[in-house]
Design a protein around this motif. Structure first.
Motif, short mmCIF file in Angstrom:
data_model
loop_
_atom_site.label_atom_id
_atom_site.label_comp_id
_atom_site.label_asym_id
_atom_site.label_seq_id
_atom_site.Cartn_x
_atom_site.Cartn_y
_atom_site.Cartn_z
N LYS A 185 8.49 -3.43 4.21
CA LYS A 185 9.13 -4.67 3.33
C LYS A 185 10.26 -5.31 4.21
N PRO A 186 10.42 -6.68 4.09
CA PRO A 186 11.55 -7.55 4.77
C PRO A 186 12.88 -7.03 4.56
N MET A 187 13.33 -6.31 3.44
CA MET A 187 14.72 -5.76 3.06
C MET A 187 14.80 -4.72 3.95
N LYS A 188 13.82 -3.76 3.91
CA LYS A 188 13.84 -2.44 4.67
C LYS A 188 13.91 -2.80 6.17
N LEU A 189 13.13 -3.78 6.66
CA LEU A 189 13.00 -4.04 7.91
C LEU A 189 14.40 -4.74 8.32
N THR A 190 15.00 -5.38 7.64
CA THR A 190 16.53 -5.89 7.88
C THR A 190 17.48 -4.44 7.97
N LYS A 202 1.01 -1.26 0.09
CA LYS A 202 -0.09 -0.07 -0.08
C LYS A 202 0.88 1.18 -0.07
N ASP A 203 0.48 2.28 -0.61
CA ASP A 203 1.25 3.57 -0.77
C ASP A 203 0.63 4.41 0.28
N SER A 204 0.98 4.22 1.58
CA SER A 204 0.53 5.26 2.57
C SER A 204 1.47 5.75 3.23
N VAL A 205 1.01 6.82 4.31
CA VAL A 205 2.14 7.50 4.94
C VAL A 205 2.78 6.60 5.90
N ILE A 206 2.36 5.54 6.52
CA ILE A 206 2.94 4.65 7.38
C ILE A 206 3.75 3.79 6.65
N HIS A 207 3.38 3.24 5.62
CA HIS A 207 4.49 2.51 4.68
C HIS A 207 5.60 3.30 4.18
N ARG A 208 5.52 4.78 4.24
CA ARG A 208 6.65 5.50 3.69
C ARG A 208 7.58 5.77 4.75
N LEU A 209 7.18 5.72 5.89
CA LEU A 209 8.02 5.96 7.27
C LEU A 209 9.29 5.30 7.31
N ASP A 210 10.34 5.98 7.65
CA ASP A 210 11.59 5.04 7.95
C ASP A 210 11.36 4.01 8.74
N LYS A 220 10.62 14.69 6.91
CA LYS A 220 9.53 15.46 7.89
C LYS A 220 8.70 14.64 8.48
N ARG A 221 7.99 13.78 7.71
CA ARG A 221 7.03 12.75 8.21
C ARG A 221 7.44 12.08 9.42
N ASP A 222 8.69 11.51 9.17
CA ASP A 222 9.34 10.78 10.41
C ASP A 222 9.32 11.52 11.76
N GLY A 223 9.85 12.88 11.45
CA GLY A 223 9.89 13.70 12.54
C GLY A 223 8.42 13.89 13.19
N ALA A 224 7.42 14.11 12.29
CA ALA A 224 6.22 13.87 12.86
C ALA A 224 5.73 12.88 13.60
N ALA A 225 6.00 11.52 13.17
CA ALA A 225 5.89 10.59 13.74
C ALA A 225 6.47 10.45 15.02
N ILE A 226 7.81 10.67 15.00
CA ILE A 226 8.42 10.65 16.49
C ILE A 226 7.71 11.57 17.48
N LEU A 227 7.32 12.93 17.01
CA LEU A 227 6.43 13.61 18.05
C LEU A 227 5.13 13.02 18.63
N LEU A 228 4.57 12.47 17.45
CA LEU A 228 3.47 11.56 18.11
C LEU A 228 3.58 10.71 19.02
N LEU A 229 4.74 9.77 18.60
CA LEU A 229 4.83 8.81 19.51
C LEU A 229 5.42 9.29 20.93
N SER A 230 6.28 10.31 21.06
CA SER A 230 6.43 11.06 22.31
C SER A 230 5.34 11.58 23.00
N ALA A 231 4.27 11.78 22.45
CA ALA A 231 3.08 12.33 22.91
C ALA A 231 2.51 11.07 23.38
N TYR A 232 2.27 10.17 22.83
CA TYR A 232 1.76 8.45 23.31
C TYR A 232 2.13 8.10 24.60
#
Length: 270
Positions: free
Chosen positions: A131-136, A13-21, A243-255
């Protein structure tokens, strides 16, 4: 039932979550697991559930796809509930012969089931959206500082990635074996639970043989491509935070801050 096992599968899927680092997603899962074990009451689980639903909606992975993957572990969830329900001491609510259902046992059973379901639900999103390779590559990058002390970060990362990749492959292999045996008159669905378990025993030997064959083919393919470990290897695509990774880190910190605040407040007032 084997078709319901979706753990380790990647959902394209081509979503913002898939595109995160991948490093951000791995870190998020680790923080999520720690926060689940820090929760003291159902309020924290409610916050975690909302967070998981939000991430799932943003990822585009269908809820029915994830729920289908929960079916094979329903027995484990049920067993966890029963053990905590009957074996936890406290104020007796109901007696069933030598077994007693206590108020504290009912609370603990529901609490542990919520933790187990949220743990599986949330962590499964990592493999669904990466993806498995990105996960590795992400795991290797996070563990790379340990390489200075002789820790084989690349080898550990590739082992974990292959193990995840083997889950759907073994499921497919088991499904093929079951269909072949059913075509020869084998019955895997009738009878009680004991009979069904016994009928699955003939699957194990050909499944193990098939697993070793797949492992041998993989080893030969890696050797044919001159694989010699992580030393001196380069990547076609380098990972970098956006930038989207920075936004995800901020949301993770808030959680994490909300869960920690809930834990402090629950310890204060209860």
């Amino acid at each position: 039932m084997l078709r319901d096992i979706t753990l380790g599968q990647y959902y394209p899927k081509d979503s913002v979550i898939h595109r995160l680092d991948p490093r951000v997603k791995i870190t998020a899962v680790l923080v999520y697991i720690v926060m689940l074990f820090l929760v003291r009451d159902f309020t924290g689980y409610g916050v975690s559930l909302l967070a998981v639903i939000a991430v799932t909606a943003a990822s585009g992975v269908p809820f029915r796809f994830i729920l289908r993957g929960m079916r094979p572990i329903a027995v484990i969830i049920l067993l966890t509930f029963i053990l905590n329900l009957f074996l936890y001491p406290g104020t007796i609510l109901l007696s069933l012969g030598p077994l007693h259902i206590t108020e504290q046992g009912l609370h603990q059973a529901l609490f542990m089931v919520c933790r187990l379901v949220l743990l599986i639900f949330g962590t499964a999103l990592l493999t669904y959206t990466t993806k498995p390779m990105k996960l590795t590559d992400g795991m290797e990058s996070l563990m790379s500082p340990l390489s200075r002390f002789g820790f084989p970060s690349h080898e550990i990362a590739i082992i974990m990635s292959i193990a995840l990749r083997f889950i759907p492959m073994l499921v497919q292999e088991a499904d093929k074996i079951m269909k072949a045996q059913q075509a020869r008159g084998a019955d895997f669905e009738s009878g009680n639970i004991v009979r069904r378990v016994k009928s699955l025993m003939p699957l194990f030997i050909p499944l193990f043989v098939g697993a070793f064959r797949i492992a041998q083919d993989l080893a030969m393919a890696m050797e044919a491509r001159c694989y010699r470990g992580g030393s001196g290897r380069t990547r076609l695509h380098t990972m970098k935070l956006e930038k989207r990774d920075g936004a995800a880190i901020l949301l993770l910190s808030a959680y994490a801050a909300v869960i920690l605040a809930e834990r402090v407040l629950s310890g204060m007032f209860f």
